[in-house]
Design a protein around this motif. Structure first.
Motif, short mmCIF file in Angstrom:
data_model
loop_
_atom_site.label_atom_id
_atom_site.label_comp_id
_atom_site.label_asym_id
_atom_site.label_seq_id
_atom_site.Cartn_x
_atom_site.Cartn_y
_atom_site.Cartn_z
N HIS A 352 0.87 -1.18 0.00
CA HIS A 352 0.00 0.00 0.00
C HIS A 352 0.90 1.23 0.00
CE1 HIS A 352 -3.53 -2.45 0.86
NE2 HIS A 352 -2.92 -2.97 1.91
N LYS A 353 1.10 1.83 -1.16
CA LYS A 353 1.99 3.00 -1.22
C LYS A 353 1.44 4.19 -0.46
CE LYS A 353 4.62 1.79 -5.32
NZ LYS A 353 5.26 2.28 -6.54
N LYS A 354 0.12 4.26 -0.35
CA LYS A 354 -0.53 5.27 0.49
C LYS A 354 -1.52 4.53 1.36
CE LYS A 354 0.05 9.16 -2.71
NZ LYS A 354 -0.63 10.21 -3.50
N ALA A 355 -1.03 4.02 2.48
CA ALA A 355 -1.83 3.11 3.29
C ALA A 355 -2.75 3.81 4.28
CB ALA A 355 -0.91 2.15 4.04
N ILE A 356 -2.16 4.70 5.09
CA ILE A 356 -2.90 5.28 6.22
C ILE A 356 -2.65 6.79 6.24
CG2 ILE A 356 -3.25 5.24 8.72
CD1 ILE A 356 -2.01 2.47 8.76
N PRO A 357 -3.72 7.59 6.35
CA PRO A 357 -3.52 9.04 6.45
C PRO A 357 -2.79 9.40 7.73
CG PRO A 357 -5.81 8.47 6.89
CD PRO A 357 -5.15 7.22 6.42
N ASN A 358 -1.89 10.35 7.64
CA ASN A 358 -1.15 10.82 8.82
C ASN A 358 -1.84 12.06 9.38
OD1 ASN A 358 1.75 10.19 10.08
ND2 ASN A 358 1.25 12.35 10.35
N TYR A 359 -2.27 11.97 10.63
CA TYR A 359 -2.92 13.11 11.27
C TYR A 359 -1.83 14.02 11.85
CZ TYR A 359 -7.50 10.80 10.94
OH TYR A 359 -8.67 10.22 10.48
N SER A 360 -1.33 14.91 11.03
CA SER A 360 -0.23 15.79 11.40
C SER A 360 -0.73 17.00 12.18
CB SER A 360 0.50 16.27 10.14
OG SER A 360 0.84 15.17 9.32
N LEU A 361 0.21 17.81 12.72
CA LEU A 361 -0.18 19.05 13.37
C LEU A 361 -1.04 19.89 12.42
CD1 LEU A 361 3.02 20.28 15.25
CD2 LEU A 361 0.91 19.40 16.27
N GLY A 362 -2.12 20.43 12.93
CA GLY A 362 -3.02 21.23 12.10
C GLY A 362 -4.08 20.41 11.40
N HIS A 363 -4.12 19.09 11.65
CA HIS A 363 -5.07 18.22 10.93
C HIS A 363 -6.52 18.63 11.18
CE1 HIS A 363 -6.58 14.56 9.04
NE2 HIS A 363 -7.42 14.47 10.05
N GLN A 364 -6.87 18.91 12.41
CA GLN A 364 -8.26 19.25 12.71
C GLN A 364 -8.69 20.54 12.01
OE1 GLN A 364 -7.64 18.93 17.01
NE2 GLN A 364 -9.17 17.31 17.10
N ASP A 365 -7.80 21.53 11.99
CA ASP A 365 -8.11 22.77 11.28
C ASP A 365 -8.22 22.53 9.78
OD1 ASP A 365 -8.14 24.24 13.61
OD2 ASP A 365 -6.06 24.92 13.43
N LEU A 366 -7.34 21.68 9.26
CA LEU A 366 -7.38 21.36 7.84
C LEU A 366 -8.69 20.66 7.48
CD1 LEU A 366 -6.09 21.06 5.03
CD2 LEU A 366 -4.91 19.01 5.88
N VAL A 367 -9.13 19.72 8.31
CA VAL A 367 -10.38 19.01 8.05
C VAL A 367 -11.56 19.97 8.07
CG1 VAL A 367 -11.99 17.29 8.99
CG2 VAL A 367 -9.55 16.76 8.81
N LYS A 368 -11.55 20.91 9.00
CA LYS A 368 -12.65 21.90 9.04
C LYS A 368 -12.70 22.71 7.75
CE LYS A 368 -14.75 25.55 11.79
NZ LYS A 368 -15.16 26.29 10.59
N LYS A 369 -11.53 23.13 7.27
CA LYS A 369 -11.49 23.88 6.00
C LYS A 369 -12.00 23.03 4.85
CE LYS A 369 -7.51 26.73 7.35
NZ LYS A 369 -6.06 26.96 7.14
N ILE A 370 -11.59 21.75 4.83
CA ILE A 370 -12.02 20.85 3.77
C ILE A 370 -13.54 20.68 3.79
CG2 ILE A 370 -12.03 18.40 3.09
CD1 ILE A 370 -9.03 18.35 3.86
N MET A 371 -14.10 20.45 4.97
CA MET A 371 -15.55 20.24 5.07
C MET A 371 -16.33 21.50 4.73
SD MET A 371 -15.85 17.10 5.55
CE MET A 371 -14.82 15.71 6.03
N ASP A 372 -15.82 22.65 5.13
CA ASP A 372 -16.49 23.92 4.79
C ASP A 372 -16.49 24.14 3.29
OD1 ASP A 372 -16.98 24.45 7.44
OD2 ASP A 372 -15.31 25.87 7.69
N GLU A 373 -15.34 23.84 2.66
CA GLU A 373 -15.24 24.03 1.21
C GLU A 373 -16.11 23.01 0.46
OE1 GLU A 373 -14.16 26.38 -1.83
OE2 GLU A 373 -13.66 26.70 0.29
N ALA A 374 -16.16 21.79 0.97
CA ALA A 374 -17.01 20.76 0.34
C ALA A 374 -18.47 21.17 0.39
CB ALA A 374 -16.81 19.42 1.04
#
Length: 409
Positions: A352-374
């Protein structure tokens, strides 16, 4: 109303199940149903390509199993026996008294852990797992306990993983009770994960097949490359990995760029079997090796007769550019170092070259931006890239999204 779901992993399939009576549902999948929840049949062996089970502490997963008429099987008592490898095998203690007498940490390391009770919480900023673990439990605990645990769950390292995103419940306990120990005492639970490990008689694919059978939807084996292919649908849900979602949604440049910011760790799963293997246990996680862990599947569930070795992750990302033979060689070498076994009867690999997403620093803020844009472009997103990577998380998140979609119908 017509609803399209792109992605036939557990997130997409469970969402289809929850929405089957409210919409005319079509599910698109480009490869195989179940995604990484897939059981490969390799001769007489069953090898999981990804997750090998789930904990019974999530009501939604157990409820879903009951609704579709499939009975999970509980792992046997060997599943409670776990080891760390740090130049030697160390059994993980299950009880506080065992921890005190164990050689899992030095006396100084144990004292640092005991002092956690008195340390002040930090709730005004995001931390990496390394910062959190070192601050609350000490450097030794971080290295010998959190490093292998991060490898086992996220194929990551404490230094690049957000504590707030990866372990929000623990962070919440610290901030609500002032200490992990104080919180666990008041919640009346120890440090072990709650719930018992379950799977299915012939592997995780059993649930995937049953879920499809019990879902009134059209299942189409097709790769969706562009959101414009789905113009005929009233609602669209993208339940693929974030990098695939970015490609499908490329016409929405801002959303696509945000999705591509979620990094993924590579993992190779190598299957072996030997004439005899010890120790009898759930598995072994490592602190430094290129092999992240060894899962003794044959000792915890029926109809399994092999073991699996996880190689790579954030600790050794170079595997994504290596040949299968080179990766198998690494796994064989580490197996010999850790449990002194050689000459396997079977060799099998899934990369699996891209197996598991890495929840890096800022992940929660990034997800909020993604969901708002979606939301701005009238698209829904679900999957393990956003709010939890486990099998249970995916089902729970799909249930919650289904309830949201029904309200917005």
């Amino acid at each position: 109303m017509k609803l399209a779901i792109v992605g036939g992993g557990i997130s997409g399939l469970s969402l289809a199940y929850y929405l089957q009576n409210d919409f005319e549902v079509t599910v698109f999948e480009k490869e195989k149903w179940g995604g990484k929840a897939y059981t490969a049949k390799v001769g007489e062996y069953l090898m999981e390509e990804g997750v090998n089970g789930f904990l019974s502490n999530s009501p939604k997963t157990m409820e879903l199993c009951e609704e579709i008429g499939i009975k999970p099987i509980k792992a046997n008592d060997n599943s409670k026996i776990r080891y760390i490898y740090d130049n030697k095998l160390i059994k993980i203690p299950l009880k506080p008294l065992d921890f005190i007498t164990s050689d899992i940490l030095s006396w100084k390391g144990k004292f640092d852990v005991a002092m956690e009770f008195f340390r002040k919480p930090v709730c005004d900023r995001e931390e990496t797992v390394a910062e959190f673990a070192t601050r609350r439990l000490g450097t030794e605990f971080k290295r010998r306990m959190m490093t292998p645990m991060l490898a086992g769950i996220y194929a990551s390292t404490p230094e690049i993983t957000s504590m707030n995103a990866a372990f929000p419940k623990l962070k919440k306990i610290e901030c609500e009770y002032g200490s992990l120990f104080k919180g666990m005492i008041k919640l009346k639970r120890g440090g072990q994960p709650t719930g018992e490990l379950h799977s299915f008689e012939y592997g995780m694919s059993e649930m995937i097949e049953k879920l499809k059978e019990k879902t009134k939807a059209q299942f189409i084996q097709k790769e969706i490359k562009d959101i414009d292919e789905l113009k005929d649908y009233d609602k669209v849900v993208i339940a693929t990995p974030a990098y695939d979602a970015a490609q499908i949604l490329k016409k929405y440049e801002k959303l696509s760029l945000l999705l591509n910011e979620i990094p993924y760790n590579p993992v190779a799963i190598v299957g072996f079997d030997y004439d005899s293997i010890s120790p009898v246990c759930f598995g072994i996680l490592t602190v430094e090796n290129k092999t992240l862990g060894i899962l003794m599947d044959k000792y915890i569930f029926p109809n399994r007769n092999g073991i699996r070795v996880m190689v790579g992750g954030a600790r050794y990302p170079d595997i994504k550019d290596m040949s299968e033979d080179e990766i198998i060689e690494i796994a064989e070498k580490d197996i010999y170092e850790v449990i002194k076994n050689a000459n396997p009867k079977i060799k099998w690999i899934k990369m699996h070259k891209k197996a598991i997403p890495n929840y890096s620093l800022g992940h929660q803020d990034l997800v909020k931006k993604i969901m708002d844009e979606a939301k701005n472009v009238n698209v829904y997103l679900t999957g393990n890239a956003y709010n939890g990577v486990s099998f249970n998380d995916c089902i729970k998140n799909s249930f919650e999204l289904a309830e949201q979609i029904k309200k917005e119908k």
